[in-house]
Design an enzyme around this catalytic site. Structure first.
Site, PDB file in Angstrom:
ATOM      1  N   HIS A   1      44.729  53.810  38.291  1.00 22.16           N
ATOM      2  CA  HIS A   1      43.356  53.327  38.088  1.00 22.16           C
ATOM      3  C   HIS A   1      42.330  54.454  37.920  1.00 22.16           C
ATOM      4  CE1 HIS A   1      40.774  49.568  39.173  1.00 22.16           C
ATOM      5  NE2 HIS A   1      40.135  50.316  38.313  1.00 22.16           N
TER       6      HIS A   1
ATOM      7  N   ASP B   1      44.003  41.306  32.549  1.00 22.62           N
ATOM      8  CA  ASP B   1      43.854  42.642  33.147  1.00 22.62           C
ATOM      9  C   ASP B   1      43.270  42.516  34.553  1.00 22.62           C
ATOM     10  OD1 ASP B   1      43.541  45.772  32.398  1.00 22.62           O
ATOM     11  OD2 ASP B   1      41.866  45.138  33.660  1.00 22.62           O
TER      12      ASP B   1
ATOM     13  N   LYS C   1      46.801  47.573  38.361  1.00 20.90           N
ATOM     14  CA  LYS C   1      46.519  49.015  38.522  1.00 20.90           C
ATOM     15  C   LYS C   1      46.698  49.455  39.968  1.00 20.90           C
ATOM     16  CE  LYS C   1      42.868  48.211  35.127  1.00 20.90           C
ATOM     17  NZ  LYS C   1      42.234  46.948  35.511  1.00 20.90           N
TER      18      LYS C   1
ATOM     19  N   TYR D   1      40.786  44.832  42.593  1.00 18.21           N
ATOM     20  CA  TYR D   1      39.929  43.670  42.285  1.00 18.21           C
ATOM     21  C   TYR D   1      40.129  42.545  43.302  1.00 18.21           C
ATOM     22  CZ  TYR D   1      39.606  45.853  37.605  1.00 18.21           C
ATOM     23  OH  TYR D   1      39.432  46.719  36.554  1.00 18.21           O
TER      24      TYR D   1
HETATM   25  N1  LIG Z   1      39.769  50.674  34.574  1.00 18.82           N
HETATM   26  C1  LIG Z   1      38.560  50.600  35.050  1.00 18.82           C
HETATM   27  O1  LIG Z   1      38.072  51.513  35.759  1.00 18.82           O
HETATM   28  C2  LIG Z   1      37.724  49.386  34.731  1.00 18.82           C
HETATM   29  C3  LIG Z   1      36.343  49.366  35.045  1.00 18.82           C
HETATM   30  C4  LIG Z   1      35.610  48.225  34.718  1.00 18.82           C
HETATM   31  C5  LIG Z   1      36.226  47.155  34.076  1.00 18.82           C
HETATM   32  N2  LIG Z   1      37.567  47.174  33.805  1.00 18.82           N
HETATM   33  C6  LIG Z   1      38.267  46.045  33.131  1.00 18.82           C
HETATM   34  O2  LIG Z   1      37.560  45.696  31.952  1.00 18.82           O
HETATM   35  C7  LIG Z   1      37.161  44.327  32.010  1.00 18.82           C
HETATM   36  C8  LIG Z   1      35.862  44.098  31.247  1.00 18.82           C
HETATM   37  O3  LIG Z   1      34.817  44.888  31.778  1.00 18.82           O
HETATM   38  P1  LIG Z   1      33.660  44.311  32.721  1.00 18.82           P
HETATM   39  O4  LIG Z   1      34.084  43.053  33.336  1.00 18.82           O
HETATM   40  O5  LIG Z   1      33.253  45.419  33.612  1.00 18.82           O
HETATM   41  O6  LIG Z   1      32.425  44.073  31.758  1.00 18.82           O
HETATM   42  P2  LIG Z   1      32.160  43.412  30.296  1.00 18.82           P
HETATM   43  O7  LIG Z   1      33.327  42.628  29.864  1.00 18.82           O
HETATM   44  O8  LIG Z   1      31.610  44.485  29.442  1.00 18.82           O
HETATM   45  O9  LIG Z   1      30.946  42.461  30.616  1.00 18.82           O
HETATM   46  C9  LIG Z   1      31.060  41.315  31.382  1.00 18.82           C
HETATM   47  C10 LIG Z   1      29.662  40.677  31.432  1.00 18.82           C
HETATM   48  O10 LIG Z   1      29.302  40.179  30.145  1.00 18.82           O
HETATM   49  C11 LIG Z   1      29.022  38.781  30.221  1.00 18.82           C
HETATM   50  N3  LIG Z   1      29.579  38.179  28.996  1.00 18.82           N
HETATM   51  C12 LIG Z   1      30.877  38.109  28.653  1.00 18.82           C
HETATM   52  N4  LIG Z   1      31.023  37.525  27.444  1.00 18.82           N
HETATM   53  C13 LIG Z   1      29.761  37.226  27.011  1.00 18.82           C
HETATM   54  C14 LIG Z   1      29.257  36.616  25.831  1.00 18.82           C
HETATM   55  N5  LIG Z   1      30.053  36.210  24.850  1.00 18.82           N
HETATM   56  N6  LIG Z   1      27.901  36.460  25.725  1.00 18.82           N
HETATM   57  C15 LIG Z   1      27.075  36.879  26.723  1.00 18.82           C
HETATM   58  N7  LIG Z   1      27.501  37.459  27.867  1.00 18.82           N
HETATM   59  C16 LIG Z   1      28.844  37.645  27.997  1.00 18.82           C
HETATM   60  C17 LIG Z   1      29.681  38.297  31.480  1.00 18.82           C
HETATM   61  O11 LIG Z   1      28.975  37.233  32.082  1.00 18.82           O
HETATM   62  P3  LIG Z   1      29.671  35.824  32.493  1.00 18.82           P
HETATM   63  O12 LIG Z   1      30.914  36.132  33.274  1.00 18.82           O
HETATM   64  O13 LIG Z   1      28.602  35.165  33.311  1.00 18.82           O
HETATM   65  O14 LIG Z   1      29.951  35.123  31.200  1.00 18.82           O
HETATM   66  C18 LIG Z   1      29.597  39.527  32.384  1.00 18.82           C
HETATM   67  O15 LIG Z   1      28.328  39.576  33.008  1.00 18.82           O
HETATM   68  C19 LIG Z   1      37.066  44.063  33.533  1.00 18.82           C
HETATM   69  O16 LIG Z   1      37.014  42.695  33.868  1.00 18.82           O
HETATM   70  C20 LIG Z   1      38.305  44.782  34.013  1.00 18.82           C
HETATM   71  O17 LIG Z   1      39.460  44.015  33.756  1.00 18.82           O
HETATM   72  C21 LIG Z   1      38.319  48.287  34.126  1.00 18.82           C
END
Ligand SMILES: NC(=O)c1ccc[n+]([C@@H]2O[C@H](COP(=O)([O-])OP(=O)(O)OC[C@H]3O[C@@H](n4cnc5c(N)ncnc54)[C@H](OP(=O)(O)O)[C@@H]3O)[C@@H](O)[C@H]2O)c1
Length: 283
Positions: A107, A44, A74, A49
């Site tokens: 998005h 994704d 997106k 990004y």
């Molecule tokens: N459509 C939208 O508006 C929107 C907004 C936000 C996000 N997104 C999408 O959703 C995806 C996921 O959301 P996100 O990246 O915001 O946040 P997330 O996946 O909720 O959290 C990522 C954080 O958690 C840590 N982490 C991941 N796996 C872990 C584990 N097993 N144990 C401990 N810590 C862990 C990562 O650190 P490390 O990397 O250091 O491991 C990072 O700091 C994004 O990458 C993006 O593709 C979309």
């Protein structure tokens, strides 16, 4: 990898690898390659990004056939509207260096999203996109799009995590045949998610981490999970959620963690809308 069937019959892997905030180019390429090696088949990204090129490079270098990988990107707010969407889509294709996109999302629910949707419907019919959807659409905005257009979105990608469970919107999506996809499933660690005692206790029962408990809770709610990590051990761990099942009692305990409030921001806040609408990227 388990898959779900979207409203147009397309299969989508239920766990996706998110690349938001992986800004360093080498880190982006390496993380996607590691994710693919570990078994992810769903990536994704987004124009905003600024790492579509790196995602495309990693897919090529992985040696995995393109058609085995589900790629989402997106459309950012600066490119909404019929003509702009067509141009922005072509640029995403070029940056990703692919012939088609599996899932193309609007998005943010702002600006001329109806013009964008018309363009996306055409691109879908031409076979350049396998499924089209939206992100961050509330019930009213989703219905507005459905009511005035031909194709019903396949996906609504929204914030869903233990503290903002969004069940009302999830149920509404479902009622319209729209699959819910969770962004920030771990709330990016906010509100001390990774130190939460209730989640840790539940995890200990199944010998699983808090991240695995959360992913599994979303899988059992029939939600597609996007998770981001740049660490191989975590990437591997985040995929390993199909060998256990949370009891209804544990599902209930997690449901009680809901605060009903976004861990980030309210997409209906006028100030936020004004700010987001002015955010442009050199893409
Ligand atoms: N459509 C939208 O508006 C929107 C907004 C936000 C996000 N997104 C999408 O959703 C995806 C996921 O959301 P996100 O990246 O915001 O946040 P997330 O996946 O909720 O959290 C990522 C954080 O958690 C840590 N982490 C991941 N796996 C872990 C584990 N097993 N144990 C401990 N810590 C862990 C990562 O650190 P490390 O990397 O250091 O491991 C990072 O700091 C994004 O990458 C993006 O593709 C979309």
């Amino acid at each position: 990898m388990e898959s779900v069937v979207l409203n147009n019959g397309i299969l989508m892997p239920q766990l996706g690898f998110g690349v938001y905030q992986i800004e360093d180019a080498n880190e982006a390429v390496n993380s996607v390659k590691v994710a693919l090696e570990c078994g992810y088949r769903h990536i994704d990204t987004a124009a905003a990004y600024m790492n579509e090129r790196q995602v495309g490079q990693a897919i090529k270098e992985s040696g995995i056939p393109r058609e085995e990988i589900f790629v989402t990107t997106k459309l950012w707010v600066q490119d909404v509207g019929y003509e702009n969407t067509k141009k922005a889509f072509e640029k995403s294709l070029q940056r990703l260096d692919v012939e088609y996109i599996d899932l193309y999302l609007i998005h943010q629910p702002y600006g001329d999203v109806h013009g964008s949707w018309k363009a996306m419907e055409e691109l879908y019919k031409e076979g350049k996109i396998k499924a089209i959807g939206v992100s961050n659409f509330s019930e009213d905005r989703l219905m507005d799009l459905i009511a005035f257009n031909e194709i019903i979105p396949a996906i609504n990608q929204i914030e869903v995590n233990a503290f903002y469970q969004h069940d009302d919107l999830h149920q509404f999506n479902k009622s319209q045949g729209v699959y819910t996809e969770a962004w920030a499933p771990f709330a990016e660690g906010r509100n001390n998610l990774f130190q939460n005692e209730i989640l840790a206790e539940i995890g200990a029962k199944y010998n699983k981490s808090i991240a695995q408990v959360i992913s599994r809770w979303l899988v059992q709610r029939e939600i597609i999970v996007l998770a981001k990590s740049v660490k191989e051990e975590r990437i591997r761990q985040n995929l390993d959620v199909f060998d256990f099942e949370l009891s209804s009692e544990d599902m209930k305990k997690i449901s009680e963690l809901n605060t009903g409030e976004s861990q980030f921001f309210d997409h209906k806040d006028p100030e936020r809308i004004k700010n987001i609408s002015n955010v442009t990227f050199d893409i």
